[in-house]
Design an enzyme around this catalytic site. Structure first.
Site, short mmCIF file in Angstrom:
data_model
loop_
_atom_site.label_atom_id
_atom_site.label_comp_id
_atom_site.label_asym_id
_atom_site.label_seq_id
_atom_site.Cartn_x
_atom_site.Cartn_y
_atom_site.Cartn_z
CE LYS A 1 -3.74 1.79 2.98
NZ LYS A 1 -4.46 1.45 4.23
CB SER B 1 -7.49 2.96 3.69
OG SER B 1 -6.72 2.26 4.66
CB SER C 1 -7.88 -0.09 6.17
OG SER C 1 -8.59 1.08 6.47
#
Length: 468
Positions: free
Chosen positions: A80, A155, A179
């Site tokens: 990420k 996320s 997330s």
């Protein structure tokens, strides 16, 4: 061969590389080709690591030289874009950090590299990892590979979409309230949020606060998540929350004399849950019963008495606002909607802050009492399958709820620090993945990894991939 490679899990790829059945260069190139073919439709990958092929060639040379190989030698992974990667941009989904290139790797990245894995790419996220929808002003919106009109979540939505679509076999996500587990459920992969502090957050912004924040593995198989977790966990001497060695595990295995005790819960406790999601949780409960677990419906009074989402939001926003305010000062016109709205929220009064801290402790006590009687909890990850982009509210069983309701089954584990794992076990009438969540007591990750392996074997949707 390349099709076989892109949907092989990391464990299989490592075996193929170790036995010289395939070269690390072939594996990395196959994934680069896949990124070129499908990422324009998904916008899950935001940066391809320039040194990936060079690292693959070095990995190939090591194999041919017969040197000792790490457990993930030559296997590509993604991370990420909030997780620092040395020499590769980490832009946090914000124009404010456009072009930012860290000098050092986050601990989690360094540990995967130390096991021989090769950084392949960075993945899309909401600005500052702060939304359940992956969209921002810098790299735009990510789409769900099962349906481009649906969100992959947030996320870690770019990470989940990339893995589900075969662009990466293994990845790193972060989890503040949902997330890792939410995006995993939306896209049909597996995600683990270990006990808080198990995996160091070093190299992930903001440095403070991080008492609710986690970093963890995402993959298409339970064994990949287990291997990655075994490499990631353990203190690093820099993250003060990360103090427990991996070998400390309170988990239990199943045996004929002492089968695992699993309670399953849909409502009440997590609010409204879509009927298809509820049915999937019940089917997973039946599957665990079918392989010898003691399984029964339960209620957890503390979940009904304490509003975990309210606790989280009103405590966390007071703690994170200074960090956000410091980096966005003078850049307000470059902020996305969610971060801007958060900074505009009223402060929590001190008397309420103390009251909410006490409520969080009661919630922890409620789970502690539950785990005196059960080894694990089986429950939803999300109240609905992946929803359309940009919704502020959605309808569940005829009733309208705000989009924040999507956090209701995941945020209690961030407030309490409990471990949780998301795994697909069903499909909606619209062809979207439906996940279930496994929860164990603190530091008992081995229990939920074992139960996940049982569900994986029994899964009616095992080895399904999006047609993209």
């Amino acid at each position: 061969m390349s099709t076989d490679l892109i949907f092989s899990d990391a464990t299989k790829l490592a075996e193929l590389i170790r036995t010289r059945a395939v070269s690390p260069v072939e594996v990395v190139q196959a994934h680069l080709d896949r990124i070129g073919a499908v990422n324009p439709k998904l916008n899950a990958i935001v940066t391809v690591a320039e040194g990936a092929l060079e690292a693959a060639r070095a990995a190939e040379a090591a194999v041919m030289a017969g040197v000792a190989l790490g457990p993930l030698h030559g296997v590509p992974f993604s991370a990420k874009d909030s997780i620092d990667t040395a020499g590769v941009p980490t832009q946090r989904g914000s124009p404010i950090f456009k072009g930012r290139i860290p000098d050092t790797d986050a601990t989690s990245v360094a540990r995967l590299k130390g096991a021989g894995a090769i950084l392949l790419a960075k993945t899309n996220l909401p600005e500052f990892s702060y939304s359940t929808e992956t969209d921002n002003l810098l790299t735009g919106r990510a789409n769900n590979p099962w349906n481009y009109d649906r969100t992959p979540g947030g996320s870690s939505g770019g990470e989940s979409a990339a893995i589900a679509a075969g662009m990466s076999p293994l990845g790193l996500g972060t989890d503040l309230a949902i997330s890792i587990r939410g995006p995993a459920a939306n896209t049909g992969i597996i995600g683990l949020k270990a006990t808080h502090g198990r995996v160091p957050m070093t190299g992930i912004w903001p440095r403070v606060p991080r008492r609710n924040w986690h970093v963890g593995p995402m993959a298409r198989s339970v064994r990949d998540v287990a291997v990655a977790y075994s490499l990631l966990a353990g203190a690093d001497g820099a993250d003060g929350f990360s103090t427990t060695p991996l070998r400390f595990d309170t988990g239990v295995g199943s045996s004929p004399d002492q089968p695992l005790r699993v309670g399953w819960l849909v409502e009440p406790g997590f609010g409204l849950i879509d009927s298809e999601v509820a049915a999937t949780v019940q089917k997973a409960a039946e599957a665990l019963h079918g392989v010898g677990c003691v399984v029964e419906p339960v209620r957890i009074p503390a979940l009904e008495q304490e509003n975990a989402l309210d606790i989280f939001w009103r405590l966390h926003r007071m703690e994170v606002k200074p960090a956000f305010a410091a980096v966005t000062a003078g850049h307000e016109d470059e902020m996305f909607t969610i971060s801007k709205a958060m900074l505009g929220e009223p402060d929590t009064a001190l008397v309420d802050f103390v009251r909410l801290e006490q409520a969080a402790e009661r919630l922890r006590d409620g789970f502690a009492e539950y785990f005196q009687r059960y080894d694990a909890l089986l429950c939803p990850v999300l109240p609905i399958p992946a929803h359309a982009h940009g919704l502020a509210e959605f309808v569940i069983n005829g009733r309208t709820v705000p989009a924040t309701h999507s956090l209701s089954a995941t945020v209690p584990l961030n407030v309490t620090g409990l471990p949780g794992l998301s795994i697909r076990f069903g499909t909606s009438r619209d062809g979207l993945p439906i996940g279930v969540q496994l929860v164990s007591r603190w530091f008992a990750e081995s229990t939920i990894l074992y139960l996940a392996s049982l569900l994986e074997t029994a899964s009616p949707v095992r080895d399904l991939h999006p047609d993209i």
